[in-house]
Design an enzyme around this catalytic site. Structure first.
Site, PDB file in Angstrom:
ATOM      1  N   LYS A   1       0.845  -1.210   0.000  1.00 26.86           N
ATOM      2  CA  LYS A   1       0.000   0.000   0.000  1.00 26.86           C
ATOM      3  C   LYS A   1       0.877   1.257   0.000  1.00 26.86           C
ATOM      4  CE  LYS A   1      -0.356  -0.732   4.979  1.00 26.86           C
ATOM      5  NZ  LYS A   1      -0.490   0.268   6.000  1.00 26.86           N
TER       6      LYS A   1
ATOM      7  N   TYR B   1      16.435  30.650   4.947  1.00 28.90           N
ATOM      8  CA  TYR B   1      15.394  31.464   5.586  1.00 28.90           C
ATOM      9  C   TYR B   1      15.637  31.584   7.091  1.00 28.90           C
ATOM     10  CZ  TYR B   1      12.366  31.018   1.453  1.00 28.90           C
ATOM     11  OH  TYR B   1      11.821  31.077   0.199  1.00 28.90           O
TER      12      TYR B   1
HETATM   13  C1  LIG Z   1      -3.633  -4.617   8.527  1.00 28.82           C
HETATM   14  C2  LIG Z   1      -2.164  -4.500   8.252  1.00 28.82           C
HETATM   15  N1  LIG Z   1      -1.427  -5.617   8.165  1.00 28.82           N
HETATM   16  C3  LIG Z   1      -0.093  -5.577   7.937  1.00 28.82           C
HETATM   17  C4  LIG Z   1       0.570  -4.378   7.787  1.00 28.82           C
HETATM   18  C5  LIG Z   1       2.062  -4.369   7.547  1.00 28.82           C
HETATM   19  O1  LIG Z   1       2.729  -3.827   8.655  1.00 28.82           O
HETATM   20  P1  LIG Z   1       4.318  -3.649   8.661  1.00 28.82           P
HETATM   21  O2  LIG Z   1       4.631  -2.639   7.617  1.00 28.82           O
HETATM   22  O3  LIG Z   1       4.607  -3.175  10.032  1.00 28.82           O
HETATM   23  O4  LIG Z   1       4.903  -4.988   8.353  1.00 28.82           O
HETATM   24  C6  LIG Z   1      -0.156  -3.193   7.867  1.00 28.82           C
HETATM   25  C7  LIG Z   1       0.528  -1.907   7.734  1.00 28.82           C
HETATM   26  O5  LIG Z   1       0.339  -0.954   8.406  1.00 28.82           O
HETATM   27  C8  LIG Z   1      -1.566  -3.250   8.111  1.00 28.82           C
HETATM   28  O6  LIG Z   1      -2.289  -2.120   8.197  1.00 28.82           O
END
Ligand SMILES: Cc1ncc(COP(=O)(O)O)c(C=O)c1O
Length: 366
Positions: free
Chosen positions: A35, A259
């Site tokens: 994501k 700045y």
């Molecule tokens: C529901 C869920 N699972 C797994 C993950 C992966 O987490 P990480 O990046 O700490 O491995 C996330 C990320 O925030 C998440 O929201």
């Protein structure tokens, strides 16, 4: 000529990190969490590399991200982990993604949605994160049975998410104790269900949290979920952020840079200007609060971070205009980790790489 601002992403590192995590998790499978544009690394290319390293699942937060994976040619299981409006649900279904459910009303909505036939559904028990999912195991079981009872739907997963896997093993153990009997009962009734809970930190620290599948994000990119040194877990940072020395000028005592004149030379020195700034994700709170690698050594970032420029104190060293400057990454024997920025900024490495803006080209190398 060096590039103004560049995020170089080593796909080989992502592939090797995925392989390392898959080996740690085995016999559980690996789901790579891609994501937020692959935590800033470029979603599709990161997903391909994680797949090459053995990830069998991909997870995203939004339906639009699932659509992006399919558009990028990625097949195989994709899980949308976030909440879905009707419009987003339609996008997720069109992308043939699995979705997460925790209310019976959502299952009804899903079962009657156009294009829902065959959709995999993962039921989420909230064991302590306090965001999505139901806190009531009875409700979670009813949701699972409602899914299983619908011809159009497939009960695909039973899941939870940990709130403190990185910093409080006690609460992690409590969440695990709440999740395990519920997940076991679902699995006994529906043996094909995939049980999954662990993020990167839980994967690395708690074997009992691995179940059938682990969902790793941060570690896939070679960053440390514990905010220390990723090398301790055999992980390689995949991303480097570079710029170059566009201008070098002498500064006499009393002359300032940036700045607000937040740097004033106390001795004769040389100031280098790098054409990268907070418009690129070099946060303004790094003002007088970061090191940059130039000529294979650390030099201090001095003066206020501007939108498009930062200044560094080169001291007496002869540095040519055009010399590469590494803001995150390695040069010579020196390195600056995203974890170092996070510490200086009072945040986490996740926010550092997600915060590298769209203005910075991602170049994928092997
Ligand atoms: C529901 C869920 N699972 C797994 C993950 C992966 O987490 P990480 O990046 O700490 O491995 C996330 C990320 O925030 C998440 O929201």
């Amino acid at each position: 000529m060096a590039q103004r601002a560049l995020a170089r992403v080593d796909l080989g590192a992502i592939e090797r990190n995925a392989r390392t995590l898959a080996a740690v998790a085995a016999p559980a499978g690996l789901c790579a969490v891609v994501k937020a544009d692959g935590y800033g690394h470029g979603m599709v290319r990161a997903a391909e590399a994680a797949r090459a390293g053995g990830a069998t699942w991909l997870a995203v937060a939004t339906a639009e991200e699932a659509r992006g994976l399919r558009a990028g040619g990625l097949e195989g299981p994709v899980l949308v982990m976030g909440a879905l409006s009707d419009a987003e649900l339609a996008v997720a279904l069109a992308a043939r993604a699995d979705v997460v459910a925790w209310r019976e009303a959502f299952v009804e909505r899903l079962a009657t949605a156009p294009g829902a036939a065959g959709t995999g559904v993962h039921v989420k028990l909230d064991t302590g994160m306090g965001r999505l999912g139901t806190r009531d195991p009875g409700e979670a079981t009813r949701v699972a049975e409602a899914v299983a009872g619908r011809d159009a739907l497939r009960l695909a997963g039973a899941m939870t998410h940990f709130a403190t896997a990185d910093d409080d093993p006690g609460f992690l153990a409590e969440q695990l104790a709440a999740f395990t009997p519920w997940a076991r009962a679902i699995k006994d009734a529906h043996p094909d269900v995939i049980v999954h809970a662990a993020n990167s930190a839980a994967t690395l620290r708690e074997p009992a949290a691995r179940f059938d599948l682990v969902r790793c994000g941060i570690a896939v990119y070679g960053m440390d979920p514990f905010q220390e040194d990723p090398a301790e877990h055999g992980l390689e940072p995949a991303l480097s952020l570079t710029s170059y020395v566009a201008e070098v000028k002498d500064a006499a005592p009393g002359q300032s840079a940036g700045y607000g004149r937040r740097f004033v030379a106390e001795r004769p020195t040389r100031i280098g200007t790098l054409p990268i700034g907070y418009g690129d994700g070099v946060r303004r709170a790094l003002t007088n609060n970061a090191d940059v690698l130039v000529g294979g050594r650390r030099v201090p970032l001095v003066g206020t971070v501007s939108m498009d420029n930062v200044t560094v104190d080169l001291g007496a060293a002869e540095v040519a205009r055009g010399a590469e400057a590494v803001l995150i990454g390695t040069q010579g024997g020196e390195r600056v980790l995203a974890e170092e920025w996070a510490r200086r900024l009072g945040t986490i490495n996740y926010e550092v790489t997600c915060g590298i803006s769209a203005r910075v080209p991602r170049v994928h190398v092997r």
